[in-house]
Design an enzyme around this catalytic site. Structure first.
Site, PDB file in Angstrom:
ATOM      1  N   GLY A 119       0.796  -1.232   0.000  1.00  0.00           N
ATOM      2  CA  GLY A 119       0.000   0.000   0.000  1.00  0.00           C
ATOM      3  C   GLY A 119       0.821   1.270   0.000  1.00  0.00           C
ATOM      4  O   GLY A 119       0.268   2.373   0.071  1.00  0.00           O
ATOM      5  N   GLY A 121       4.393   2.934  -1.856  1.00  0.00           N
ATOM      6  CA  GLY A 121       5.621   2.924  -2.646  1.00  0.00           C
ATOM      7  C   GLY A 121       6.208   4.322  -2.645  1.00  0.00           C
ATOM      8  O   GLY A 121       7.019   4.670  -1.788  1.00  0.00           O
ATOM      9  N   ILE A 147      11.107  -6.369  -2.826  1.00  0.00           N
ATOM     10  CA  ILE A 147      12.384  -6.156  -2.143  1.00  0.00           C
ATOM     11  C   ILE A 147      13.508  -6.934  -2.841  1.00  0.00           C
ATOM     12  O   ILE A 147      13.525  -8.167  -2.847  1.00  0.00           O
ATOM     13  CB  ILE A 147      12.285  -6.539  -0.642  1.00  0.00           C
ATOM     14  CG1 ILE A 147      11.090  -5.805   0.002  1.00  0.00           C
ATOM     15  CG2 ILE A 147      13.599  -6.233   0.073  1.00  0.00           C
ATOM     16  CD1 ILE A 147      11.059  -4.289  -0.188  1.00  0.00           C
ATOM     17  N   THR A 148      14.436  -6.166  -3.397  1.00  0.00           N
ATOM     18  CA  THR A 148      15.571  -6.746  -4.114  1.00  0.00           C
ATOM     19  C   THR A 148      16.464  -7.509  -3.132  1.00  0.00           C
ATOM     20  O   THR A 148      16.726  -7.023  -2.024  1.00  0.00           O
ATOM     21  CB  THR A 148      16.384  -5.620  -4.799  1.00  0.00           C
ATOM     22  OG1 THR A 148      15.505  -4.916  -5.674  1.00  0.00           O
ATOM     23  CG2 THR A 148      17.554  -6.173  -5.593  1.00  0.00           C
ATOM     24  N   ARG A 258      24.550  -4.398 -40.939  1.00  0.00           N
ATOM     25  CA  ARG A 258      23.328  -4.584 -41.722  1.00  0.00           C
ATOM     26  C   ARG A 258      23.311  -3.631 -42.922  1.00  0.00           C
ATOM     27  O   ARG A 258      23.553  -2.428 -42.770  1.00  0.00           O
ATOM     28  CB  ARG A 258      22.120  -4.295 -40.815  1.00  0.00           C
ATOM     29  CG  ARG A 258      20.787  -4.274 -41.507  1.00  0.00           C
ATOM     30  CD  ARG A 258      20.317  -5.660 -41.849  1.00  0.00           C
ATOM     31  NE  ARG A 258      18.943  -5.662 -42.341  1.00  0.00           N
ATOM     32  CZ  ARG A 258      18.368  -6.709 -42.897  1.00  0.00           C
ATOM     33  NH1 ARG A 258      19.050  -7.848 -43.018  1.00  0.00           N
ATOM     34  NH2 ARG A 258      17.125  -6.646 -43.318  1.00  0.00           N
ATOM     35  N   GLN A 326      15.032   0.071 -32.604  1.00  0.00           N
ATOM     36  CA  GLN A 326      14.522   0.539 -33.899  1.00  0.00           C
ATOM     37  C   GLN A 326      15.569   0.316 -34.991  1.00  0.00           C
ATOM     38  O   GLN A 326      15.246  -0.126 -36.097  1.00  0.00           O
ATOM     39  CB  GLN A 326      14.163   2.036 -33.787  1.00  0.00           C
ATOM     40  CG  GLN A 326      13.392   2.586 -34.966  1.00  0.00           C
ATOM     41  CD  GLN A 326      11.971   2.019 -35.060  1.00  0.00           C
ATOM     42  OE1 GLN A 326      11.451   1.468 -34.097  1.00  0.00           O
ATOM     43  NE2 GLN A 326      11.369   2.127 -36.226  1.00  0.00           N
ATOM     44  N   ILE A 327      16.823   0.587 -34.669  1.00  0.00           N
ATOM     45  CA  ILE A 327      17.911   0.398 -35.636  1.00  0.00           C
ATOM     46  C   ILE A 327      18.049  -1.081 -36.011  1.00  0.00           C
ATOM     47  O   ILE A 327      18.434  -1.418 -37.129  1.00  0.00           O
ATOM     48  CB  ILE A 327      19.233   0.983 -35.061  1.00  0.00           C
ATOM     49  CG1 ILE A 327      19.148   2.512 -35.044  1.00  0.00           C
ATOM     50  CG2 ILE A 327      20.455   0.494 -35.835  1.00  0.00           C
ATOM     51  CD1 ILE A 327      20.281   3.203 -34.305  1.00  0.00           C
ATOM     52  N   GLU A 353      13.552   3.069  -6.942  1.00  0.00           N
ATOM     53  CA  GLU A 353      14.349   4.080  -6.213  1.00  0.00           C
ATOM     54  C   GLU A 353      13.859   5.494  -6.508  1.00  0.00           C
ATOM     55  O   GLU A 353      14.651   6.421  -6.681  1.00  0.00           O
ATOM     56  CB  GLU A 353      15.836   3.933  -6.535  1.00  0.00           C
ATOM     57  CG  GLU A 353      16.315   2.541  -6.217  1.00  0.00           C
ATOM     58  CD  GLU A 353      17.537   2.474  -5.354  1.00  0.00           C
ATOM     59  OE1 GLU A 353      18.003   3.511  -4.865  1.00  0.00           O
ATOM     60  OE2 GLU A 353      18.008   1.347  -5.157  1.00  0.00           O
ATOM     61  N   GLU A 357       8.472  10.684 -11.741  1.00  0.00           N
ATOM     62  CA  GLU A 357       7.591  11.730 -11.195  1.00  0.00           C
ATOM     63  C   GLU A 357       8.121  12.195  -9.835  1.00  0.00           C
ATOM     64  O   GLU A 357       8.132  13.396  -9.535  1.00  0.00           O
ATOM     65  CB  GLU A 357       6.153  11.201 -11.057  1.00  0.00           C
ATOM     66  CG  GLU A 357       5.425  10.968 -12.379  1.00  0.00           C
ATOM     67  CD  GLU A 357       5.901   9.720 -13.140  1.00  0.00           C
ATOM     68  OE1 GLU A 357       6.512   8.831 -12.516  1.00  0.00           O
ATOM     69  OE2 GLU A 357       5.671   9.645 -14.357  1.00  0.00           O
TER      70      GLU A 357
HETATM   71  C1  FAD Z   1      12.204  -4.678  -9.559  1.00  0.00           C
HETATM   72  C2  FAD Z   1      11.960  -3.777  -8.386  1.00  0.00           C
HETATM   73  C3  FAD Z   1      12.861  -3.771  -7.329  1.00  0.00           C
HETATM   74  C4  FAD Z   1      12.618  -2.971  -6.208  1.00  0.00           C
HETATM   75  N1  FAD Z   1      13.479  -3.029  -5.131  1.00  0.00           N
HETATM   76  C5  FAD Z   1      13.127  -2.404  -3.973  1.00  0.00           C
HETATM   77  C6  FAD Z   1      13.907  -2.595  -2.776  1.00  0.00           C
HETATM   78  O1  FAD Z   1      14.938  -3.285  -2.774  1.00  0.00           O
HETATM   79  N2  FAD Z   1      13.475  -2.011  -1.627  1.00  0.00           N
HETATM   80  C7  FAD Z   1      12.350  -1.239  -1.574  1.00  0.00           C
HETATM   81  O2  FAD Z   1      12.007  -0.755  -0.498  1.00  0.00           O
HETATM   82  N3  FAD Z   1      11.605  -1.024  -2.706  1.00  0.00           N
HETATM   83  C8  FAD Z   1      11.961  -1.593  -3.884  1.00  0.00           C
HETATM   84  N4  FAD Z   1      11.203  -1.406  -5.023  1.00  0.00           N
HETATM   85  C9  FAD Z   1      10.020  -0.559  -4.948  1.00  0.00           C
HETATM   86  C10 FAD Z   1      10.098   0.713  -5.790  1.00  0.00           C
HETATM   87  O3  FAD Z   1      10.979   1.628  -5.217  1.00  0.00           O
HETATM   88  C11 FAD Z   1       8.659   1.230  -5.953  1.00  0.00           C
HETATM   89  O4  FAD Z   1       8.017   0.372  -6.879  1.00  0.00           O
HETATM   90  C12 FAD Z   1       8.605   2.663  -6.411  1.00  0.00           C
HETATM   91  O5  FAD Z   1       9.033   3.514  -5.387  1.00  0.00           O
HETATM   92  C13 FAD Z   1       7.186   3.079  -6.851  1.00  0.00           C
HETATM   93  O6  FAD Z   1       6.239   2.711  -5.906  1.00  0.00           O
HETATM   94  P1  FAD Z   1       4.905   1.942  -6.378  1.00  0.00           P
HETATM   95  O7  FAD Z   1       5.319   0.822  -7.240  1.00  0.00           O
HETATM   96  O8  FAD Z   1       4.116   1.635  -5.172  1.00  0.00           O
HETATM   97  O9  FAD Z   1       4.134   2.989  -7.280  1.00  0.00           O
HETATM   98  P2  FAD Z   1       3.096   4.191  -6.759  1.00  0.00           P
HETATM   99  O10 FAD Z   1       3.739   4.871  -5.638  1.00  0.00           O
HETATM  100  O11 FAD Z   1       1.796   3.492  -6.519  1.00  0.00           O
HETATM  101  O12 FAD Z   1       3.034   5.072  -8.021  1.00  0.00           O
HETATM  102  C14 FAD Z   1       2.308   4.718  -9.203  1.00  0.00           C
HETATM  103  C15 FAD Z   1       2.514   5.820 -10.243  1.00  0.00           C
HETATM  104  O13 FAD Z   1       1.954   7.048  -9.763  1.00  0.00           O
HETATM  105  C16 FAD Z   1       2.942   8.059  -9.761  1.00  0.00           C
HETATM  106  N5  FAD Z   1       2.714   8.927  -8.614  1.00  0.00           N
HETATM  107  C17 FAD Z   1       2.580   8.566  -7.316  1.00  0.00           C
HETATM  108  N6  FAD Z   1       2.380   9.644  -6.554  1.00  0.00           N
HETATM  109  C18 FAD Z   1       2.406  10.723  -7.382  1.00  0.00           C
HETATM  110  C19 FAD Z   1       2.276  12.136  -7.195  1.00  0.00           C
HETATM  111  N7  FAD Z   1       2.123  12.674  -5.981  1.00  0.00           N
HETATM  112  N8  FAD Z   1       2.351  12.933  -8.281  1.00  0.00           N
HETATM  113  C20 FAD Z   1       2.547  12.409  -9.513  1.00  0.00           C
HETATM  114  N9  FAD Z   1       2.676  11.087  -9.751  1.00  0.00           N
HETATM  115  C21 FAD Z   1       2.608  10.259  -8.699  1.00  0.00           C
HETATM  116  C22 FAD Z   1       4.267   7.328  -9.665  1.00  0.00           C
HETATM  117  O14 FAD Z   1       5.330   8.127 -10.154  1.00  0.00           O
HETATM  118  C23 FAD Z   1       3.983   6.113 -10.525  1.00  0.00           C
HETATM  119  O15 FAD Z   1       4.148   6.459 -11.879  1.00  0.00           O
HETATM  120  C24 FAD Z   1      11.470  -2.145  -6.172  1.00  0.00           C
HETATM  121  C25 FAD Z   1      10.586  -2.131  -7.263  1.00  0.00           C
HETATM  122  C26 FAD Z   1      10.816  -2.933  -8.351  1.00  0.00           C
HETATM  123  C27 FAD Z   1       9.827  -2.904  -9.484  1.00  0.00           C
END
Ligand code: FAD
Length: 373
Positions: A119, A121, A147-148, A258, A326-327, A353, A357
């Protein structure tokens, strides 16, 4: 010197197995052990704790070179160095550093760092995971996702809130050893890219850890997490430079091999312009990344520059991968071309990370504060 060392290792040992690991979505302990052998797993860590010394410039070089060869290996290293290990090395007390850092810095153990939840990110302060004092211990309840390294980690740093009524001021950071009873780690499968990296859900059900595993002060965890993310963005920017570099090399190579309309693609000006744009993007991202790393290493303000580097490098490496594909024409979407994997691996970089946005929010806040009217 460092660049040559890492490039040589990555080209000889890592690149040849990348496609297969990606296909099988399999974490490579061989890659990790190779990075440990070179001392990469302890870059930026004080030699007094078994580290290799150096700073963000050195880790950026290593991560860029690893990403050029294999993005999954580079994210494993970046999350270990820039997130998990860095939090203990920077905010841990002497006893914690003595106990946990040497094993992690040597690469015997891997670090993971758990902030994100189902809930929360981007809005990390909205975390639901709780920390409760019980009989001189801390008891954690809740769940983390994405979590990586969690599945392969020896030591995890986990954030939880001791008093949700005061929001982010209740967040604490804890050292949680792998195998702690009540902590279950579930791998999250089927990623489109960085498939050979470990990404996991963590379920905490009365996971009890000693009071001594609290990092720093109670209630300071959110501050620590934000501080760590400020600098770890430099590592992800470096990873993106490596991805862009790989895309550039693939595009330049293919464009010369190519032929269309009786001459190599590289002789068509439209293709030359694409190559020039990719090269310029990679170069500017590398300069921005090394600038942020240098500021950080010199103890100068760097947060804005780190966000700019991460934003620029992540968006550029996606553009680079797109144009390089594309290339390649039709062959580019088949797995036999390396660009297909580079394209998939690049995608996550504008998301983790701190999304693009979020980077723009940080940069805009700084700019508005810098030029008030
Ligand atoms: C492969 C992978 C590895 C990861 N590893 C780790 C890790 O090791 N440890 C860890 O803690 N986390 C980790 N993450 C989590 C990662 O940091 C989050 O996925 C990221 O911070 C985005 O959070 P969310 O996915 O919940 O997206 P959300 O926060 O739900 O955002 C969804 C979209 O809405 C946009 N958005 C949200 N709020 C706003 C706003 N106020 N204004 C404009 N746009 C907004 C966001 O930019 C995004 O485009 C990992 C994620 C992935 C996919």
């Amino acid at each position: 010197m460092l660049q040559n060392l890492v490039r040589d290792f990555a080209e000889r040992e890592v690149m040849p197995r990348s496609a297969e690991l990606d296909e099988k979505a399999e974490f490579s302990h061989e890659n990790w052990e190779g990075m440990a052998r070179l001392g990469l797993t302890g870059i930026g860590v004080d030699p007094a704790y078994g580290g290799s010394g150096g700073g963000f410039r050195q880790s950026s070089i290593a991560i860029e070179e690893m990403a050029r060869a294999d993005v999954a290996a580079s994210v494993t290293l970046a999350a270990h160095l820039g997130l998990g290990l860095e939090t203990i090395a920077r905010f841990g007390n002497e006893e914690q550093k003595q106990q946990y850092v040497p094993s992690l810095a040597s690469g015997k153990g891997i670090a993971a760092w758990a902030l994100t939840e189902p809930g929360s990110g981007s809005d990390a302060a909205a975390m639901q995971t709780t920390a409760t004092r019980r009989n001189g211990s801390w008891v954690l309840n809740g769940s983390k996702q994405f979590i990586t390294n969690a599945e392969v980690a020896e030591t995890l740093v986990i954030f939880a809130n001791q008093d949700r009524s005061i929001g982010y001021r209740g967040v604490c950071a804890f050292i949680v050893p792998a195998g702690t009873p009540g902590m279950q780690i579930n791998p999250q499968h089927n990623k489109m890219g960085i498939r050979a990296s470990s990404t996991c859900e963590i379920v905490l059900d009365d996971a009890e850890i000693p009071a001594a595993n609290l990092i720093g002060e109670p209630g300071m965890g959110f501050r620590y997490a934000m501080d760590i993310l400020d600098s770890s963005r430099i590592s992800i920017a470096a990873q993106c430079v490596g991805i862009g570099q790989a895309a550039l090399e693939e595009a330049v190579r293919y464009a010369q091999l190519r032929e269309t309309f009786g001459r190599p693609l590289a002789h068509h000006q439209a293709i030359q312009f694409k190559l020039a744009d990719i090269a310029t993007g990679v170069h500017s991202a590398r300069i921005a990344t090394m600038h942020a790393a240098t500021l950080r290493d010199q103890g100068l303000p760097f947060i804005n520059e780190a966000s700019m580097a991460k934003l620029l490098a992540s968006e550029n490496c996606n553009k680079a991968a797109y144009e390089a594909m594309q290339i390649h024409g039709g062959i580019g979407i088949f797995k036999e071309s390396r660009i297909e994997r580079i394209f998939r691996d690049a995608r996550v970089t504008t998301i983790y990370e701190g999304t693009s946005e979020v980077q723009r929010m940080i940069i805009a806040r700084q700019v508005l504060g810098q030029y008030p009217v």
